[in-house]
Structures are given as structure tokens and as C-alpha cells.
Motif scaffolding. Structure first.
Motif, PDB file in Angstrom:
ATOM      1  N   ASN A  32       0.877  -1.401   0.100  1.00 50.70           N
ATOM      2  CA  ASN A  32      -0.103  -0.141  -0.144  1.00 50.70           C
ATOM      3  C   ASN A  32       0.685   1.095  -0.210  1.00 50.70           C
ATOM      4  O   ASN A  32       2.262   0.941   0.158  1.00 50.70           O
ATOM      5  CB  ASN A  32      -1.049   0.176   1.317  1.00 50.70           C
ATOM      6  N   THR A  33       0.165   2.468  -0.157  1.00 46.60           N
ATOM      7  CA  THR A  33       1.209   3.677  -0.010  1.00 46.60           C
ATOM      8  C   THR A  33       1.794   4.120   0.912  1.00 46.60           C
ATOM      9  O   THR A  33       2.887   4.844   0.880  1.00 46.60           O
ATOM     10  CB  THR A  33       0.654   5.068  -0.550  1.00 46.60           C
ATOM     11  N   ARG A  34       1.685   3.639   2.055  1.00 43.81           N
ATOM     12  CA  ARG A  34       2.127   3.165   3.647  1.00 43.81           C
ATOM     13  C   ARG A  34       3.329   2.664   3.404  1.00 43.81           C
ATOM     14  O   ARG A  34       4.304   3.625   4.020  1.00 43.81           O
ATOM     15  CB  ARG A  34       0.980   3.535   4.742  1.00 43.81           C
ATOM     16  N   TRP A  35       3.436   1.747   2.852  1.00 47.57           N
ATOM     17  CA  TRP A  35       4.747   1.041   3.388  1.00 47.57           C
ATOM     18  C   TRP A  35       5.149   1.076   1.992  1.00 47.57           C
ATOM     19  O   TRP A  35       6.854   1.526   1.857  1.00 47.57           O
ATOM     20  CB  TRP A  35       4.505  -0.851   2.513  1.00 47.57           C
ATOM     21  N   ALA A  36       4.993   1.700   0.656  1.00 42.04           N
ATOM     22  CA  ALA A  36       5.711   2.543  -0.436  1.00 42.04           C
ATOM     23  C   ALA A  36       6.631   3.887  -0.385  1.00 42.04           C
ATOM     24  O   ALA A  36       7.841   4.485  -0.914  1.00 42.04           O
ATOM     25  CB  ALA A  36       4.728   2.371  -1.994  1.00 42.04           C
ATOM     26  N   LEU A  67     -11.415  -2.037   3.117  1.00 46.97           N
ATOM     27  CA  LEU A  67     -12.160  -2.189   4.460  1.00 46.97           C
ATOM     28  C   LEU A  67     -11.521  -2.482   5.653  1.00 46.97           C
ATOM     29  O   LEU A  67     -10.831  -3.932   5.911  1.00 46.97           O
ATOM     30  CB  LEU A  67     -13.205  -3.220   4.327  1.00 46.97           C
ATOM     31  N   LYS A  68     -11.335  -1.406   6.678  1.00 44.09           N
ATOM     32  CA  LYS A  68     -10.412  -1.410   7.486  1.00 44.09           C
ATOM     33  C   LYS A  68     -10.591  -2.568   8.207  1.00 44.09           C
ATOM     34  O   LYS A  68      -9.788  -3.580   8.572  1.00 44.09           O
ATOM     35  CB  LYS A  68     -10.560  -0.448   8.086  1.00 44.09           C
ATOM     36  N   ASP A  69     -12.388  -2.867   8.919  1.00 41.30           N
ATOM     37  CA  ASP A  69     -12.363  -3.986  10.076  1.00 41.30           C
ATOM     38  C   ASP A  69     -11.849  -5.093   9.311  1.00 41.30           C
ATOM     39  O   ASP A  69     -12.199  -6.071  10.500  1.00 41.30           O
ATOM     40  CB  ASP A  69     -14.074  -3.633  10.257  1.00 41.30           C
ATOM     41  N   LEU A  70     -12.408  -5.141   7.627  1.00 45.22           N
ATOM     42  CA  LEU A  70     -11.717  -6.743   7.480  1.00 45.22           C
ATOM     43  C   LEU A  70     -10.774  -6.894   6.672  1.00 45.22           C
ATOM     44  O   LEU A  70     -10.006  -8.305   6.778  1.00 45.22           O
ATOM     45  CB  LEU A  70     -13.060  -6.725   5.990  1.00 45.22           C
ATOM     46  N   ASN A  71     -10.137  -6.453   6.693  1.00 42.60           N
ATOM     47  CA  ASN A  71      -8.106  -5.850   5.930  1.00 42.60           C
ATOM     48  C   ASN A  71      -7.819  -5.014   6.510  1.00 42.60           C
ATOM     49  O   ASN A  71      -6.926  -3.826   6.213  1.00 42.60           O
ATOM     50  CB  ASN A  71      -8.477  -5.649   4.550  1.00 42.60           C
ATOM     51  N   PRO A  72      -7.504  -4.846   8.001  1.00 43.78           N
ATOM     52  CA  PRO A  72      -6.928  -3.164   9.098  1.00 43.78           C
ATOM     53  C   PRO A  72      -5.068  -3.702   8.742  1.00 43.78           C
ATOM     54  O   PRO A  72      -4.004  -2.467   8.384  1.00 43.78           O
ATOM     55  CB  PRO A  72      -6.907  -4.369   9.870  1.00 43.78           C
ATOM     56  N   LYS A  73      -4.355  -4.816   7.612  1.00 43.07           N
ATOM     57  CA  LYS A  73      -2.986  -5.023   7.477  1.00 43.07           C
ATOM     58  C   LYS A  73      -2.797  -4.480   6.223  1.00 43.07           C
ATOM     59  O   LYS A  73      -1.902  -3.691   6.457  1.00 43.07           O
ATOM     60  CB  LYS A  73      -2.788  -6.030   7.397  1.00 43.07           C
ATOM     61  N   GLN A  74      -3.733  -4.645   5.153  1.00 40.59           N
ATOM     62  CA  GLN A  74      -3.485  -3.124   4.324  1.00 40.59           C
ATOM     63  C   GLN A  74      -4.276  -1.975   4.382  1.00 40.59           C
ATOM     64  O   GLN A  74      -3.520  -1.080   3.254  1.00 40.59           O
ATOM     65  CB  GLN A  74      -4.141  -4.170   2.527  1.00 40.59           C
TER      66      GLN A  74
END
Length: 217
Positions: A32-36, A67-74
Motif C-alpha cells: 500500500n502507499t504507507r509502505w511504498a 475495508l479497515k475492519d476486514l483487512n486492517p493490514k493493508q
């Protein structure tokens, strides 16, 4: 990362540009952009040779918009996603890659029923929504406007007056048709930037075989 697989859009561009310039793939599956934003200086630096860089594409949003609640890692919040894109543009400018050489690409649309099947097969719930992805696509377009870069609004273009499901292999990732569509749309953006590039070396028939040094050195 998948852009250089068989029939991938990156491979298509590389084929078009053979003997004019190299197409370098630095895409990483699932990022994601946070990591990139964090790793970008490792991928592109001043020593990379900004003067020889003719274009850079930035293609994020499909993972950020999970979606934050279902895929918080990405998942990355919408405002942070936009800020991260701006940060990457500012970094590129700091290493002398100007905004006229930067192209943002929005995430493609999400075909929810197909992606839900993929999620259910892994024991998960549907972890993305097309409407949410569209909000990230709009933010990407706005960042491009704010920063003066080009943008390819894939989310809108793929949904324009057509069923877009054939552009996706599993509801999320691009199919061969989707890769071809992106390559064609991106070439329209790149052609004006790259049309003047000379061939790196002469066609073989143009080499003087009696004196190759005269043609090649």
C-alpha cells in the motif's frame, strides 16, 4: 508486480520501447502507499539518474481501499492515502524527477461478486467495496490535479458505458484484457513524452558490415 507476467501491461510497454528505453518494474504485490512511501528512496535515488528517467508511474489504491475492519493490514485511511501519494510526488521532485514525468494511476474498479468468491474460498468475508475503491480513485485524481501530474483514471475508464468484469481475472486483479486496456490507455499518456526518443543503436541492415565501427561507435 504482476505487470511483467505474460500479457502484463508492463511487459507490453517494455516491448513497445525496446531499443528506446528500459522499463523498470518496482511494483510489489500487496503493498500500500504507507509502505511504498517508506521504500521509495531505496527504489529511486539521485544516483539512479533522474536526467535519464523519462516517466514514472505510481499505481496504488486497491490495497489501501481494503475495508479497515476486514483487512486492517493493508487498509490505509483515505486522507493518508492522498497524503502518501503527495509525499511520493514530492520525493520524486526532490531527486529531480519533475511532475511532468509523473503519471498517477487510480485503482481499477472492483467486481464485488467475483472477489467475494475469492474471499469466501479463503474463509474470509468480502473485504473490499467498489464504491470505496471509487473514493480512493477520486482522491488520486485530485492529488494529480493539486500536484500538476498526469493521471490515468482507470476506475472511471473501465466502467464507462460497459460491463467491466472482463477486465478483471478474479474481481480485483487485471485479466489479459484489463492489462491490454491499461497498456493502451497508458501509451496514450506516454506517447507524447516518448515519441522523440531515438533508437539506441541502428537497425542491423543499416550497419556497415565492412566497417561496423563507423556505425556502432
Amino acid at each position: 508486480q504482476f505487470s511483467f507476467q505474460e500479457n502484463g501491461w508492463g511487459a507490453s510497454l517494455a516491448e513497445r520501447l525496446v531499443r528506446k528505453c528500459d522499463v523498470v518494474n518496482r511494483g510489489l504485490s500487496g503493498y500500500n502507499t504507507r509502505w511504498a512511501k517508506l521504500i521509495l528512496p531505496r527504489l529511486i535515488s539521485k544516483s539512479t539518474g533522474a536526467e535519464s528517467t523519462v516517466a514514472v508511474t505510481i499505481f496504488f489504491g486497491a490495497n489501501d481501499s481494503a475495508l479497515k475492519d476486514l483487512n486492517p493490514k493493508q487498509h490505509v485511511p483515505l486522507e493518508e492515502y492522498a497524503a502518501n501519494l503527495k509525499s511520493m510526488i514530492q520525493y520524486l521532485k526532490s531527486v529531480d524527477i519533475t511532475e511532468d514525468r509523473i503519471i498517477l494511476i487510480t485503482p481499477p474498479p472492483l467486481q464485488e461478486s467475483a472477489w467475494e468468491k475469492e474471499c469466501l474460498a479463503k474463509g474470509d468475508k468480502l473485504n473490499r467495496r467498489n464504491a470505496t475503491t471509487g473514493e480512493y480513485a477520486q482522491a488520486c485524481v485530485q492529488v494529480a490535479r493539486d500536484c500538476g501530474t498526469d493521471v490515468l483514471d482507470l476506475w472511471s475508464l473501465m466502467q464507462k458505458n460497459q460491463d467491466f468484469s472482463s477486465y478483471l481475472s478474479d474481481g480485483l486483479h487485471l485479466s489479459t484484457k484489463g492489462n491490454n486496456f491499461l497498456a493502451a490507455q497508458l501509451w496514450s499518456c506516454l506517447e507524447k513524452k516518448l515519441s522523440a526518443l531515438p533508437s539506441l543503436l541502428p537497425y542491423w541492415r543499416d550497419v556497415d558490415h565492412t566497417n561496423p565501427e563507423a556505425s556502432l561507435l
